[in-house]
Every structure is written in C-alpha cells, then in structure tokens.
Design a protein around this motif. Structure first.
Motif, PDB file in Angstrom:
ATOM      1  N   SER A  71       0.839  -1.209   0.000  1.00  0.00           N
ATOM      2  CA  SER A  71       0.000   0.000   0.000  1.00  0.00           C
ATOM      3  C   SER A  71       0.868   1.251   0.000  1.00  0.00           C
ATOM      4  CB  SER A  71      -0.890   0.004   1.245  1.00  0.00           C
ATOM      5  OG  SER A  71      -0.090   0.221   2.406  1.00  0.00           O
ATOM      6  N   ARG A  72       0.235   2.391  -0.189  1.00  0.00           N
ATOM      7  CA  ARG A  72       0.954   3.665  -0.135  1.00  0.00           C
ATOM      8  C   ARG A  72       1.641   3.845   1.221  1.00  0.00           C
ATOM      9  NH1 ARG A  72      -1.338   5.740  -4.605  1.00  0.00           N
ATOM     10  NH2 ARG A  72      -3.447   6.223  -4.861  1.00  0.00           N
ATOM     11  N   ASP A  73       0.924   3.506   2.295  1.00  0.00           N
ATOM     12  CA  ASP A  73       1.498   3.647   3.636  1.00  0.00           C
ATOM     13  C   ASP A  73       2.701   2.720   3.821  1.00  0.00           C
ATOM     14  OD1 ASP A  73      -0.357   5.573   4.305  1.00  0.00           O
ATOM     15  OD2 ASP A  73      -1.672   4.190   5.383  1.00  0.00           O
ATOM     16  N   GLU A  74       2.602   1.504   3.316  1.00  0.00           N
ATOM     17  CA  GLU A  74       3.721   0.558   3.419  1.00  0.00           C
ATOM     18  C   GLU A  74       4.916   1.036   2.589  1.00  0.00           C
ATOM     19  OE1 GLU A  74       1.684  -3.767   4.137  1.00  0.00           O
ATOM     20  OE2 GLU A  74       1.268  -2.779   2.216  1.00  0.00           O
ATOM     21  N   LEU A  75       4.636   1.611   1.432  1.00  0.00           N
ATOM     22  CA  LEU A  75       5.721   2.152   0.605  1.00  0.00           C
ATOM     23  C   LEU A  75       6.390   3.333   1.300  1.00  0.00           C
ATOM     24  CD1 LEU A  75       4.136   2.020  -2.972  1.00  0.00           C
ATOM     25  CD2 LEU A  75       5.905   0.516  -2.025  1.00  0.00           C
ATOM     26  N   ALA A  76       5.584   4.193   1.926  1.00  0.00           N
ATOM     27  CA  ALA A  76       6.143   5.348   2.646  1.00  0.00           C
ATOM     28  C   ALA A  76       7.027   4.885   3.805  1.00  0.00           C
ATOM     29  CB  ALA A  76       5.015   6.249   3.145  1.00  0.00           C
ATOM     30  N   ALA A  77       6.590   3.877   4.533  1.00  0.00           N
ATOM     31  CA  ALA A  77       7.383   3.350   5.645  1.00  0.00           C
ATOM     32  C   ALA A  77       8.685   2.724   5.128  1.00  0.00           C
ATOM     33  CB  ALA A  77       6.575   2.325   6.440  1.00  0.00           C
ATOM     34  N   ALA A  78       8.595   1.978   4.038  1.00  0.00           N
ATOM     35  CA  ALA A  78       9.783   1.368   3.444  1.00  0.00           C
ATOM     36  C   ALA A  78      10.761   2.441   2.999  1.00  0.00           C
ATOM     37  CB  ALA A  78       9.384   0.489   2.263  1.00  0.00           C
ATOM     38  N   LEU A  79      10.246   3.477   2.399  1.00  0.00           N
ATOM     39  CA  LEU A  79      11.074   4.572   1.922  1.00  0.00           C
ATOM     40  C   LEU A  79      11.852   5.215   3.067  1.00  0.00           C
ATOM     41  CD1 LEU A  79      10.058   6.809  -0.925  1.00  0.00           C
ATOM     42  CD2 LEU A  79      11.073   7.881   1.049  1.00  0.00           C
ATOM     43  N   GLU A  80      11.178   5.486   4.165  1.00  0.00           N
ATOM     44  CA  GLU A  80      11.840   6.119   5.311  1.00  0.00           C
ATOM     45  C   GLU A  80      12.871   5.200   5.956  1.00  0.00           C
ATOM     46  OE1 GLU A  80      11.844   9.299   5.852  1.00  0.00           O
ATOM     47  OE2 GLU A  80      10.450   9.402   4.165  1.00  0.00           O
ATOM     48  N   THR A  81      12.575   3.917   6.034  1.00  0.00           N
ATOM     49  CA  THR A  81      13.536   2.963   6.596  1.00  0.00           C
ATOM     50  C   THR A  81      14.777   2.870   5.714  1.00  0.00           C
ATOM     51  OG1 THR A  81      11.759   1.701   7.631  1.00  0.00           O
ATOM     52  CG2 THR A  81      13.864   0.569   7.342  1.00  0.00           C
ATOM     53  N   TRP A  94      18.794  11.001  -3.006  1.00  0.00           N
ATOM     54  CA  TRP A  94      18.398  11.514  -4.314  1.00  0.00           C
ATOM     55  C   TRP A  94      17.444  10.541  -5.024  1.00  0.00           C
ATOM     56  CZ3 TRP A  94      19.952   9.214  -9.004  1.00  0.00           C
ATOM     57  CH2 TRP A  94      19.670   9.940 -10.156  1.00  0.00           C
ATOM     58  N   ALA A  95      17.794   9.264  -5.051  1.00  0.00           N
ATOM     59  CA  ALA A  95      16.945   8.261  -5.716  1.00  0.00           C
ATOM     60  C   ALA A  95      15.616   8.096  -4.985  1.00  0.00           C
ATOM     61  CB  ALA A  95      17.676   6.920  -5.800  1.00  0.00           C
ATOM     62  N   LEU A  96      15.665   8.041  -3.661  1.00  0.00           N
ATOM     63  CA  LEU A  96      14.426   7.871  -2.901  1.00  0.00           C
ATOM     64  C   LEU A  96      13.539   9.107  -3.003  1.00  0.00           C
ATOM     65  CD1 LEU A  96      15.726   5.954   0.232  1.00  0.00           C
ATOM     66  CD2 LEU A  96      14.396   5.047  -1.698  1.00  0.00           C
ATOM     67  N   ASN A  97      14.130  10.289  -3.076  1.00  0.00           N
ATOM     68  CA  ASN A  97      13.325  11.497  -3.275  1.00  0.00           C
ATOM     69  C   ASN A  97      12.590  11.444  -4.607  1.00  0.00           C
ATOM     70  OD1 ASN A  97      14.136  12.545  -0.822  1.00  0.00           O
ATOM     71  ND2 ASN A  97      15.664  13.917  -1.707  1.00  0.00           N
ATOM     72  N   ARG A  98      13.243  10.930  -5.623  1.00  0.00           N
ATOM     73  CA  ARG A  98      12.587  10.789  -6.930  1.00  0.00           C
ATOM     74  C   ARG A  98      11.428   9.794  -6.853  1.00  0.00           C
ATOM     75  NH1 ARG A  98      16.970  10.560 -11.773  1.00  0.00           N
ATOM     76  NH2 ARG A  98      15.079   9.934 -12.886  1.00  0.00           N
ATOM     77  N   MET A  99      11.649   8.690  -6.169  1.00  0.00           N
ATOM     78  CA  MET A  99      10.594   7.686  -6.054  1.00  0.00           C
ATOM     79  C   MET A  99       9.434   8.227  -5.214  1.00  0.00           C
ATOM     80  SD  MET A  99      11.741   5.198  -7.896  1.00  0.00           S
ATOM     81  CE  MET A  99      10.965   3.640  -7.465  1.00  0.00           C
ATOM     82  N   GLU A 100       9.758   8.922  -4.144  1.00  0.00           N
ATOM     83  CA  GLU A 100       8.725   9.513  -3.285  1.00  0.00           C
ATOM     84  C   GLU A 100       7.894  10.532  -4.059  1.00  0.00           C
ATOM     85  OE1 GLU A 100       8.620  11.094   1.251  1.00  0.00           O
ATOM     86  OE2 GLU A 100      10.217  11.908  -0.003  1.00  0.00           O
ATOM     87  N   LYS A 101       8.551  11.325  -4.895  1.00  0.00           N
ATOM     88  CA  LYS A 101       7.845  12.331  -5.699  1.00  0.00           C
ATOM     89  C   LYS A 101       6.843  11.666  -6.639  1.00  0.00           C
ATOM     90  CE  LYS A 101       8.876  16.349  -8.678  1.00  0.00           C
ATOM     91  NZ  LYS A 101       7.514  16.671  -8.781  1.00  0.00           N
ATOM     92  N   VAL A 102       7.202  10.514  -7.200  1.00  0.00           N
ATOM     93  CA  VAL A 102       6.271   9.779  -8.066  1.00  0.00           C
ATOM     94  C   VAL A 102       4.994   9.450  -7.300  1.00  0.00           C
ATOM     95  CG1 VAL A 102       5.883   7.577  -9.264  1.00  0.00           C
ATOM     96  CG2 VAL A 102       8.026   8.834  -9.603  1.00  0.00           C
TER      97      VAL A 102
END
Length: 141
Positions: A71-81, A94-102
């Motif tokens: 889910s979006r929430d699970e992706l957000a948690a994965a991104l922060e970890t 830089w790469a995670l910021n690009r993915m988060e922006k998507v």
C-alpha cells in the motif's frame, strides 16, 4: 517487473538480487534483497556499496514492493527505513526522493498506475547512471 540486469544488481521473477561486494573478486555471489530489512542489512554490512548502487537498489526495491501489492502507507514506511539506512549516502536520498515524488505527485491515481510510474522511474535512474558512467569513461579516455 521485467528482468533487469546490471553488473551488480539483478531483478528476476519480481525479486531483487545484489552482487555481494564483500565476496569479490574471489567469488561472484548473488544475494536476495527482496525486503526492506534484508536490503538495509546488506547496506549496513557493505555487501551493497557505492552511492549509485545503494540508491539504485533502494529504488528498485520500492518499485518491486509496489509491484507486489504494498500500500501507499507501506511504501512510505519502506522509503523512510531505506533512507535512514545510510543517511550520508547522497545518491540514496536523491533516488528515494525521486521515487517519493512519483507517489506524492500521483496520490489520486490508482495503485496499478503508480506501480508502472515507479517502475519507469527506477529504470530511468538506472539508465541515467549507465549514461553518467559512460561519460566518465569517455572523458577519462
């Protein structure tokens, strides 16, 4: 996600594998990195090293997590970890910021569309890294 291969990363059957940097050059050992905890462990243990490789592996894992129904929430948690795994790695942020922006720029779109956009973004990150490495080689030549 389609099969993808670089010199140090491989995506096959919706799984991410990294080439164990600690085993080189004596052994070419591919390790699974198909969940956040495992990739973070590989990053901490320096089995994945080099700023571009760390950033690309994290972006590929996020795309695969989306592909596998997170889910979006699970992706957000994965991104922060993943971001916290090596806070000084510029390419990781830089790469995670690009993915988060998507994800944030497309919050009104259904998950299947976001999965496709995340996949395109991580492939773009890989293609840009290949291009930059070639440019460095050409310049050095």
């Amino acid at each position: 996600m389609q099969t993808l291969q670089t010199t140090s990363l491989r995506v096959s059957e919706n799984q991410l594998f990294i080439l164990d940097q600690q085993a080189l050059p004596q052994e070419k050992r591919w390790l699974a990195a198909d969940n956040v905890a495992l990739l973070v462990d590989h990053i901490h243990a320096l089995r994945v090293r080099g700023a571009p490789l760390i950033g690309l592996s994290a972006s590929l894992l996020l795309a695969l997590l989306a592909e596998n129904g997170k889910s979006r929430d699970e992706l957000a948690a994965a991104l922060e970890t993943l971001r916290a795994s090596r806070p000084t790695a510029v390419n990781l942020s830089w790469a995670l910021n690009r993915m988060e922006k998507v994800v944030t720029d497309n919050k009104d779109k259904p998950i299947p569309e976001i999965k496709e956009l995340l996949h395109k973004e991580c492939v773009a990150i890989k293609d840009e890294d290949v291009w930059m490495c070639r440019q460095i080689g050409e310049y050095g030549l």
